[in-house]
Design an enzyme around this catalytic site. Structure first.
Site, PDB file in Angstrom:
ATOM      1  N   HIS A  15      37.132  28.172  -6.338  1.00 16.82           N
ATOM      2  CA  HIS A  15      37.398  27.234  -7.433  1.00 16.82           C
ATOM      3  C   HIS A  15      37.753  25.844  -6.936  1.00 16.82           C
ATOM      4  O   HIS A  15      37.326  24.841  -7.510  1.00 16.82           O
ATOM      5  CB  HIS A  15      38.518  27.766  -8.328  1.00 16.82           C
ATOM      6  CG  HIS A  15      38.745  26.921  -9.540  1.00 16.82           C
ATOM      7  ND1 HIS A  15      37.792  26.742 -10.516  1.00 16.82           N
ATOM      8  CD2 HIS A  15      39.832  26.186  -9.938  1.00 16.82           C
ATOM      9  CE1 HIS A  15      38.246  25.933 -11.456  1.00 16.82           C
ATOM     10  NE2 HIS A  15      39.473  25.584 -11.124  1.00 16.82           N
ATOM     11  N   SER A  36      36.934  21.367 -12.901  1.00 16.98           N
ATOM     12  CA  SER A  36      37.685  22.305 -13.706  1.00 16.98           C
ATOM     13  C   SER A  36      38.045  21.721 -15.085  1.00 16.98           C
ATOM     14  O   SER A  36      37.168  21.272 -15.821  1.00 16.98           O
ATOM     15  CB  SER A  36      38.930  22.752 -12.923  1.00 16.98           C
ATOM     16  OG  SER A  36      39.547  23.855 -13.522  1.00 16.98           O
ATOM     17  N   ASP A  56      33.952  31.403  -7.059  1.00 17.78           N
ATOM     18  CA  ASP A  56      35.050  30.990  -7.936  1.00 17.78           C
ATOM     19  C   ASP A  56      35.630  32.206  -8.652  1.00 17.78           C
ATOM     20  O   ASP A  56      34.941  32.870  -9.424  1.00 17.78           O
ATOM     21  CB  ASP A  56      34.535  29.972  -8.959  1.00 17.78           C
ATOM     22  CG  ASP A  56      35.651  29.302  -9.744  1.00 17.78           C
ATOM     23  OD1 ASP A  56      36.716  29.922  -9.915  1.00 17.78           O
ATOM     24  OD2 ASP A  56      35.456  28.169 -10.191  1.00 17.78           O
TER      25      ASP A  56
END
Length: 233
Positions: free
Chosen positions: A226, A82, A198
């Site tokens: 995610h 991320s 995600d």
């Protein structure tokens, strides 16, 4: 017998080294060396986010660790999740001779001709107030963000079934700090892992980053949300 690899795991915004516990255990059981740590102001790192002036300050724990590796150490496989993709990119530019492979796991990935500002502009159109559902978002004067995540947001977007607050460093991102070059960043092979379920970054945004900064290899993880390290470690 093949020599073990050394994986260095970098968490996303608002989390910490703890989120890699499943992946770390699996890699170590397979005979690999694993290092996971907290970026500044995250996890158990006691730095206050409002003390950080720039994103380089936020990434300092990773930079210090990479600098501590001697020339006798094997090159590491650097993995970012991320928002941690920015930390990986910056480390690649600073320590290309210490990294054998960079892995971006549904992560923000810049390139020599693709900037963090372009990514942030794209994300600003996605992260509207409606996106956060029942969460409370507080933006401070220094642009750091407190997110007190609601149960609906967590369950639908991140699949963590608890209610709590995370503090995310977003402030004072210099365009210069996250610029990378072909000569250094571009010399390291890159892989991008797309999480097909995600709902935070989203599949379309992941493909968009891959298209704008093509890695050497792209993998898709079926059923991964995610938080890939939880859903599909």
């Amino acid at each position: 017998m093949e020599k073990s690899k050394h994986f260095v795991l970098v968490h996303g915004g608002g989390f910490g080294a703890w989120c890699w516990y499943k992946v770390k255990t699996l890699l170590e059981e397979a005979g690999q060396k694993v290092t996971a740590f907290d970026l500044a102001g995250q996890g158990r790192n006691l730095t206050r986010l409002n003390e950080l002036q720039t994103i380089n300050d936020y990434h300092e724990p990773l930079f210090s660790y990479m600098a501590s590796l001697s020339s006798k150490d094997n090159k590491v496989i650097l993995v970012g999740h991320s928002y941690g993709g920015y930390a990986v990119s910056s480390a690649m530019e600073r320590f290309p001779y210490k990294i054998s492979l960079a892995v971006f796991v549904t992560a923000n990935m810049v390139g020599p001709h693709f900037t963090a500002q372009q990514i942030e502009d794209k994300m600003s159109n996605l992260y509207t107030p409606e996106f956060y559902k029942d969460s409370e978002v507080i933006i401070h004067d220094n642009e750091n963000v407190d997110i007190f995540a609601g149960s609906n947001f967590l369950a639908q977007n991140i699949s963590i079934f608890t209610v709590g607050g995370v503090r995310v460093f977003q402030g004072k991102m210099s365009k210069i700090e996250l610029l990378v070059s072909n000569e250094r960043y571009g010399s390291i092979p890159r892989a991008y892992f797309i999480a097909l379920e995600d709902r935070t970054i989203g599949v379309e945004l992941q493909y968009w980053m891959v298209e704008n900064s093509p890695p050497n290899e792209v993998r898709k993880i079926i059923g991964a949300n995610h938080m890939v390290m939880f859903s599909k470690p």
